[in-house]
Write a protein that holds these residues in place. Structure first.
Motif, PDB file in Angstrom:
ATOM      1  N   ILE A 190     -40.523  -3.173  25.527  1.00  0.00           N
ATOM      2  CA  ILE A 190     -39.944  -3.418  24.204  1.00  0.00           C
ATOM      3  C   ILE A 190     -40.424  -2.310  23.277  1.00  0.00           C
ATOM      4  O   ILE A 190     -41.585  -1.907  23.333  1.00  0.00           O
ATOM      5  CB  ILE A 190     -40.385  -4.788  23.652  1.00  0.00           C
ATOM      6  CG1 ILE A 190     -39.742  -5.935  24.444  1.00  0.00           C
ATOM      7  CG2 ILE A 190     -40.041  -4.925  22.169  1.00  0.00           C
ATOM      8  CD1 ILE A 190     -40.281  -7.301  24.069  1.00  0.00           C
ATOM      9  N   TRP A 191     -39.524  -1.819  22.414  1.00  0.00           N
ATOM     10  CA  TRP A 191     -39.949  -0.879  21.378  1.00  0.00           C
ATOM     11  C   TRP A 191     -39.098  -1.095  20.126  1.00  0.00           C
ATOM     12  O   TRP A 191     -38.053  -1.731  20.169  1.00  0.00           O
ATOM     13  CB  TRP A 191     -39.837   0.571  21.873  1.00  0.00           C
ATOM     14  CG  TRP A 191     -38.496   1.214  21.691  1.00  0.00           C
ATOM     15  CD1 TRP A 191     -38.108   2.031  20.671  1.00  0.00           C
ATOM     16  CD2 TRP A 191     -37.351   1.092  22.553  1.00  0.00           C
ATOM     17  NE1 TRP A 191     -36.800   2.430  20.840  1.00  0.00           N
ATOM     18  CE2 TRP A 191     -36.313   1.868  21.991  1.00  0.00           C
ATOM     19  CE3 TRP A 191     -37.101   0.396  23.738  1.00  0.00           C
ATOM     20  CZ2 TRP A 191     -35.057   1.964  22.569  1.00  0.00           C
ATOM     21  CZ3 TRP A 191     -35.845   0.495  24.317  1.00  0.00           C
ATOM     22  CH2 TRP A 191     -34.849   1.272  23.737  1.00  0.00           C
ATOM     23  N   THR A 251     -41.650 -12.697  25.625  1.00  0.00           N
ATOM     24  CA  THR A 251     -42.014 -11.401  25.070  1.00  0.00           C
ATOM     25  C   THR A 251     -43.452 -11.427  24.586  1.00  0.00           C
ATOM     26  O   THR A 251     -43.978 -12.473  24.191  1.00  0.00           O
ATOM     27  CB  THR A 251     -41.101 -11.009  23.887  1.00  0.00           C
ATOM     28  OG1 THR A 251     -41.321 -11.912  22.797  1.00  0.00           O
ATOM     29  CG2 THR A 251     -39.635 -11.051  24.294  1.00  0.00           C
ATOM     30  N   SER A 252     -44.086 -10.262  24.626  1.00  0.00           N
ATOM     31  CA  SER A 252     -45.434 -10.096  24.082  1.00  0.00           C
ATOM     32  C   SER A 252     -45.519  -8.697  23.493  1.00  0.00           C
ATOM     33  O   SER A 252     -45.298  -7.709  24.207  1.00  0.00           O
ATOM     34  CB  SER A 252     -46.488 -10.288  25.176  1.00  0.00           C
ATOM     35  OG  SER A 252     -47.793 -10.154  24.650  1.00  0.00           O
ATOM     36  N   ILE A 275     -44.290  -2.802  19.776  1.00  0.00           N
ATOM     37  CA  ILE A 275     -43.973  -2.426  21.151  1.00  0.00           C
ATOM     38  C   ILE A 275     -44.639  -3.433  22.081  1.00  0.00           C
ATOM     39  O   ILE A 275     -45.579  -4.131  21.693  1.00  0.00           O
ATOM     40  CB  ILE A 275     -44.442  -0.999  21.496  1.00  0.00           C
ATOM     41  CG1 ILE A 275     -45.973  -0.897  21.410  1.00  0.00           C
ATOM     42  CG2 ILE A 275     -43.781   0.026  20.591  1.00  0.00           C
ATOM     43  CD1 ILE A 275     -46.522   0.425  21.912  1.00  0.00           C
ATOM     44  N   GLY A 276     -44.148  -3.516  23.304  1.00  0.00           N
ATOM     45  CA  GLY A 276     -44.749  -4.458  24.240  1.00  0.00           C
ATOM     46  C   GLY A 276     -43.882  -4.686  25.449  1.00  0.00           C
ATOM     47  O   GLY A 276     -43.209  -3.767  25.933  1.00  0.00           O
ATOM     48  N   PHE A 277     -43.851  -5.951  25.909  1.00  0.00           N
ATOM     49  CA  PHE A 277     -43.242  -6.263  27.195  1.00  0.00           C
ATOM     50  C   PHE A 277     -42.317  -7.469  27.098  1.00  0.00           C
ATOM     51  O   PHE A 277     -42.463  -8.323  26.226  1.00  0.00           O
ATOM     52  CB  PHE A 277     -44.331  -6.567  28.232  1.00  0.00           C
ATOM     53  CG  PHE A 277     -45.436  -5.556  28.272  1.00  0.00           C
ATOM     54  CD1 PHE A 277     -45.166  -4.213  28.513  1.00  0.00           C
ATOM     55  CD2 PHE A 277     -46.754  -5.933  28.061  1.00  0.00           C
ATOM     56  CE1 PHE A 277     -46.184  -3.277  28.550  1.00  0.00           C
ATOM     57  CE2 PHE A 277     -47.780  -5.007  28.099  1.00  0.00           C
ATOM     58  CZ  PHE A 277     -47.499  -3.675  28.343  1.00  0.00           C
ATOM     59  N   VAL A 278     -41.383  -7.532  28.062  1.00  0.00           N
ATOM     60  CA  VAL A 278     -40.488  -8.676  28.188  1.00  0.00           C
ATOM     61  C   VAL A 278     -40.294  -8.985  29.665  1.00  0.00           C
ATOM     62  O   VAL A 278     -40.238  -8.076  30.500  1.00  0.00           O
ATOM     63  CB  VAL A 278     -39.119  -8.408  27.511  1.00  0.00           C
ATOM     64  CG1 VAL A 278     -38.428  -7.190  28.126  1.00  0.00           C
ATOM     65  CG2 VAL A 278     -38.215  -9.630  27.597  1.00  0.00           C
ATOM     66  N   ILE A 310     -49.112   3.277  27.206  1.00  0.00           N
ATOM     67  CA  ILE A 310     -49.551   4.441  26.433  1.00  0.00           C
ATOM     68  C   ILE A 310     -48.460   4.816  25.436  1.00  0.00           C
ATOM     69  O   ILE A 310     -47.296   4.986  25.815  1.00  0.00           O
ATOM     70  CB  ILE A 310     -49.868   5.637  27.349  1.00  0.00           C
ATOM     71  CG1 ILE A 310     -50.993   5.269  28.328  1.00  0.00           C
ATOM     72  CG2 ILE A 310     -50.261   6.865  26.525  1.00  0.00           C
ATOM     73  CD1 ILE A 310     -51.272   6.329  29.371  1.00  0.00           C
ATOM     74  N   TYR A 311     -48.859   4.917  24.172  1.00  0.00           N
ATOM     75  CA  TYR A 311     -47.940   5.350  23.117  1.00  0.00           C
ATOM     76  C   TYR A 311     -48.441   6.676  22.558  1.00  0.00           C
ATOM     77  O   TYR A 311     -49.591   6.790  22.128  1.00  0.00           O
ATOM     78  CB  TYR A 311     -47.857   4.308  22.002  1.00  0.00           C
ATOM     79  CG  TYR A 311     -47.007   4.747  20.833  1.00  0.00           C
ATOM     80  CD1 TYR A 311     -45.636   4.535  20.828  1.00  0.00           C
ATOM     81  CD2 TYR A 311     -47.578   5.405  19.741  1.00  0.00           C
ATOM     82  CE1 TYR A 311     -44.855   4.952  19.766  1.00  0.00           C
ATOM     83  CE2 TYR A 311     -46.804   5.826  18.673  1.00  0.00           C
ATOM     84  CZ  TYR A 311     -45.447   5.599  18.691  1.00  0.00           C
ATOM     85  OH  TYR A 311     -44.677   6.021  17.644  1.00  0.00           O
TER      86      TYR A 311
END
Length: 392
Positions: free
Chosen positions: A105-106, A72-73, A188-191, A204-205
């Motif tokens: 991810i949020w 995750t990041s 928020i980010g990525f997995v 974009i948020y």
């Protein structure tokens, strides 16, 4: 950041509904517009035995190097619990396994307390809650035909929270809705999961300011027609081909209806037919109609048999508004050749999508495909056979 993850189980059709409100006007404020031109948002960058994270040429790269692990990041955002928001990302799976998830991810506090919206290389999506390291599927693995599959496939994911619901979109298609879960944090980010490499093109948020009005529920929405395109009384689908199921809906109410779901199920699932088991309908105007198209594709391994499908139309309170049944006969390869008095399989051109599916399936190391060790074993068996053949 690492934590233990599990392989996904078999497909389970599961969706949550909630009576909610709809926006009649809204203004979006962009809070984060991450194009990865620099690292001003302090994304994790490293190269370690378990993973590699890097930012290069306007992309953010994540590579997992270990089975059974997730990477995750995340970054922090100025999010409050009651904010309405929209999160958008474009991502490309470059290579790696196809039977596990990668995505957004949020609402996260850390890697053990967060929400994930992920897709897989073989065309499924899932929504997960991690709380104190314990996983809960909010939406279990569900096939969706508009996911671009396999390596080098680019997809867009979007999450929209309005009021008490969160909606999920894949390539601008509305695919699911769940209860608005309480944010565990503002990250928020990525997995990515296990051995795969994924690039992220943007994140974009947006904060959504809106006025709303309560949705009116109705039982005046019906399924008025169900049929397969160009079908006779007994529609047929040959191996390697596809057809489209047309479902006509009619709203007889004096107001628009929102957040309907068509759910298609069959006791014959697993017989090499691909179709979307859930189709979300965002809105049907008052006294209007909608025609929903669902593609059915048969791969090379389909059997000759009759399939019976149940179609249910559900409203925002999880009530069944209407239901229909439809049947489809599939024709397998052997029966097709027998019926056409032709046993030469090379005289028939196979569907390219089915060929790609079989190729990916047979070369996926996490399934029943042959690995490097298997290749060496096969070579050894061949050498033994040759030696035995020359011994008098």
């Amino acid at each position: 950041m690492l934590f233990q993850t599990l392989k996904y189980s078999s497909l389970i059709i599961y969706i949550l509904f909630l009576s909610t409100s709809i926006s009649i006007s809204q203004v979006n404020t962009v809070v984060i517009n991450e194009q990865f031109n620099d690292n001003s948002n302090y994304w994790d960058v490293h190269d370690e035995p378990q993973s590699m994270l890097n930012m290069l040429n306007g992309k953010y790269y994540m590579e997992g190097k270990m089975l059974g692990r997730a990477i995750t990041s995340t970054i922090s955002t100025p999010v409050t619990e009651n904010d309405n928001f929209k999160i958008s990302v474009e991502l490309t799976k470059l290579n790696g396994i196809d039977d596990n998830g990668f995505g957004l991810i949020w609402g996260g506090k850390d890697e053990n307390n967060e929400y994930e919206f992920v897709i897989s290389g073989n065309g499924q999506f899932k929504v997960i809650e991690w709380r104190n390291g314990i996983k809960k599927d909010l939406i279990a693995w569900t096939f969706f035909s508009d996911i671009q599959k396999w390596d080098n496939a680019k997809n867009r994911l979007r999450i929209e929270k309005r009021g008490e619901t969160i909606k999920f979109y894949i390539n601008d298609n509305y695919v699911a809705v769940v209860h608005s879960a309480e944010n565990m944090g503002n990250r928020i980010g990525f997995v990515i999961n296990e051995t795969m490499e994924v690039e992220f093109n943007y994140l974009i948020y947006e904060k959504i300011e809106k006025q709303s009005t309560a949705v009116q529920q109705t039982d005046q929405v019906n399924i008025t027609d169900v049929n397969f395109t160009g079908s006779s009384e007994q529609p047929e689908l040959k191996y390697g081909e596809s057809t489209v199921l047309k479902i006509k809906l009619e709203n007889n109410a004096d107001f628009q209806v929102t957040d309907l779901a068509l759910m298609i199920s069959s006791s014959d699932i697993g017989h090499a037919i691909e179709y979307n088991p859930i189709t979300m309908i965002e809105m049907i105007p008052a006294h209007d109609q909608a025609i929903i198209s669902v593609s059915f594709a048969a791969d090379e391994e389909v059997e000759t048999m009759n399939h019976n499908f149940s179609i249910m139309l559900m409203d925002g309170k999880n009530n069944t508004l209407d239901s229909k049944k439809v049947s489809l006969k599939t024709i397998g390869r052997s029966n097709y050749y027998t019926e056409n008095n032709n046993s030469n399989s090379n005289s028939y051109k196979n569907n390219s999508k089915s060929d790609d599916y079989k190729y990916k399936k047979s070369n996926n190391n996490s399934s029943d495909g042959c690995t490097k060790g298997c290749a060496y074993a096969t070579l050894g068996a061949l050498l033994v056979g040759l030696i035995l053949a020359i011994i008098p």
